[in-house]
Design an enzyme around this catalytic site. Structure first.
Site, PDB file in Angstrom:
ATOM      1  N   SER A 136     -12.139  -0.387   2.705  1.00 42.56           N
ATOM      2  CA  SER A 136     -10.957  -0.843   1.890  1.00 42.56           C
ATOM      3  C   SER A 136      -9.942   0.288   1.283  1.00 42.56           C
ATOM      4  O   SER A 136      -9.031   0.016   0.502  1.00 42.56           O
ATOM      5  CB  SER A 136     -11.348  -1.991   0.961  1.00 42.56           C
ATOM      6  OG  SER A 136     -11.603  -3.173   1.479  1.00 42.56           O
ATOM      7  N   SER A 157      -9.172  -6.173  -3.858  1.00 39.19           N
ATOM      8  CA  SER A 157      -9.262  -5.662  -2.455  1.00 39.19           C
ATOM      9  C   SER A 157      -9.190  -6.861  -1.528  1.00 39.19           C
ATOM     10  O   SER A 157     -10.049  -6.959  -0.516  1.00 39.19           O
ATOM     11  CB  SER A 157     -10.754  -5.197  -2.481  1.00 39.19           C
ATOM     12  OG  SER A 157     -10.759  -4.008  -1.095  1.00 39.19           O
ATOM     13  N   LYS A 160      -6.523   0.461   2.204  1.00 39.49           N
ATOM     14  CA  LYS A 160      -5.585  -0.504   1.700  1.00 39.49           C
ATOM     15  C   LYS A 160      -4.616   0.547   0.586  1.00 39.49           C
ATOM     16  O   LYS A 160      -3.527  -0.065   0.423  1.00 39.49           O
ATOM     17  CB  LYS A 160      -5.870  -1.490   0.831  1.00 39.49           C
ATOM     18  CG  LYS A 160      -6.721  -2.405   1.555  1.00 39.49           C
ATOM     19  CD  LYS A 160      -7.322  -3.601   0.820  1.00 39.49           C
ATOM     20  CE  LYS A 160      -7.889  -4.826   1.403  1.00 39.49           C
ATOM     21  NZ  LYS A 160      -9.403  -4.719   1.688  1.00 39.49           N
TER      22      LYS A 160
END
Length: 336
Positions: free
Chosen positions: A94, A154, A97
């Protein structure tokens, strides 16, 4: 009859023949005392050398970091303070991101999109695996809510919904991500394959998904990306430093994944962001940042062995960086 005068002897001869005044002999120091002083001097010198050695080791010798890759960067100058296989491309989970965050900030700052506009939820976003808000297809949320859920919790469903909203499809969004990565100077070793950082195998059941490849990043590029966000969009820290996010329409509160924020189990002085990541292939990853006394550092660890380790290794990096910076500032602040 003339008289013959007797020769006179000079006074100097007389002084020479006279006895010299008595002077007491200079007493030399006992040999034992001299040896004792020399011993103390050597002991003190050895102590100073030892202290200097331990100081250098503590301040300037970097710690051993248990991660597949790591880096520590001075945020203002970009100077690398520590690097361990920092150019090795690895799955970031993640942490990818962060590029999705940048795309949102670009879209809002340019005026093309607004924080209060509504973002629809697709079936693909609803069914996305991993961390999520729990949205349902057909629901709408503001771009601000999606953005904050993306950073704080997240949320994969938020990342996918944002990508479809900003670019029409995740595939088009991924093209934009990689184009932007080149523009800000990330290396060709970093490639974004989807908006969430999920492995391709988790997305192949969705026709709408960008599932053609795997996302990989280097620690150096992750640090550069975080630095770009902090320098160009400093307001992102206001979101990244939040511990909880309320979603009124779901009646839930989403908690942060960053356990180095104040009040969290691994709270670190000065910590105010940035992004965690985990998948089985990536291991436990973390890009962190902290600021003390006007100095901001950015750290990245990729591929640690367990959830807590990504924070303990980050703490090692941060401690080393701040000790080093304080030592350097201390030397320059000495007034002669």
């Amino acid at each position: 009859m003339a008289t013959v005068s007797k020769p006179r002897f000079s006074s100097s001869r007389q002084r020479t023949d006279s006895p010299l005044p008595y002077r007491s002999p200079r007493r030399s120091k006992p040999a034992g005392r001299r040896k004792g002083q020399a011993g103390w001097a050597l002991w003190f010198l050895g102590l100073c050398v030892s202290l200097l050695f331990f100081y250098i080791v503590k301040v300037f010798i970097p710690p051993a970091i248990e991660a597949r890759s790591a880096i520590l960067i001075h945020a203002e100058t970009g100077r690398v303070l520590y690097a361990q296989r920092a150019d090795l491309p690895l799955p970031p989970a993640s942490m990818a991101k962060m590029m999705t965050e940048l795309m949102v900030m670009d879209a809002v700052s340019s005026g093309r999109h607004d924080w209060n506009e509504t973002v629809p939820v697709s079936r693909y976003a609803e069914k996305a695996p991993g961390s999520q808000i729990g949205m349902k297809a057909g629901e709408t949320y503001t771009l601000r809510e999606m953005f904050e859920a993306l950073i704080i919790h997240s949320a994969n469903d938020a990342a996918i919904a944002i990508s479809e909203h900003l670019a029409g499809s995740e595939r088009e969004f991924v093209d934009n991500m990689n184009r932007r990565a080149k523009e800000i100077g990330l290396s060709g070793r970093t490639v974004f394959a989807n908006a969430s950082g999920l492995p391709a195998k988790d997305l192949r059941g969705f026709p709408e998904a960008a599932s053609a490849g795997e996302t990989v990043m280097t620690a150096r590029d992750a640090g550069m990306l975080a630095r770009w966000l902090l320098q160009n969009y400093p307001d992102v820290v206001e979101v990244a430093s939040k511990r909880d996010l309320s979603i009124p329409q779901k009646g839930v509160s989403l908690h942060t994944t960053n356990l180095m924020l104040p009040g969290e189990p691994f709270a670190y002085n000065g910590s105010d962001g940035f992004k965690t990541g985990y998948t089985r292939s990536a291991g436990y990853c973390f890009t962190g940042t902290a600021a003390r006394n006007g100095v901001r550092l950015i750290s990245v660890v990729l591929g640690t062995g367990h959830a807590e380790q990504r924070f303990t290794e980050t703490q090692k990096l941060m401690d080393y960086g701040f000790r080093r910076q304080n030592a350097i500032l201390g030397l320059f602040s000495i007034h002669i």
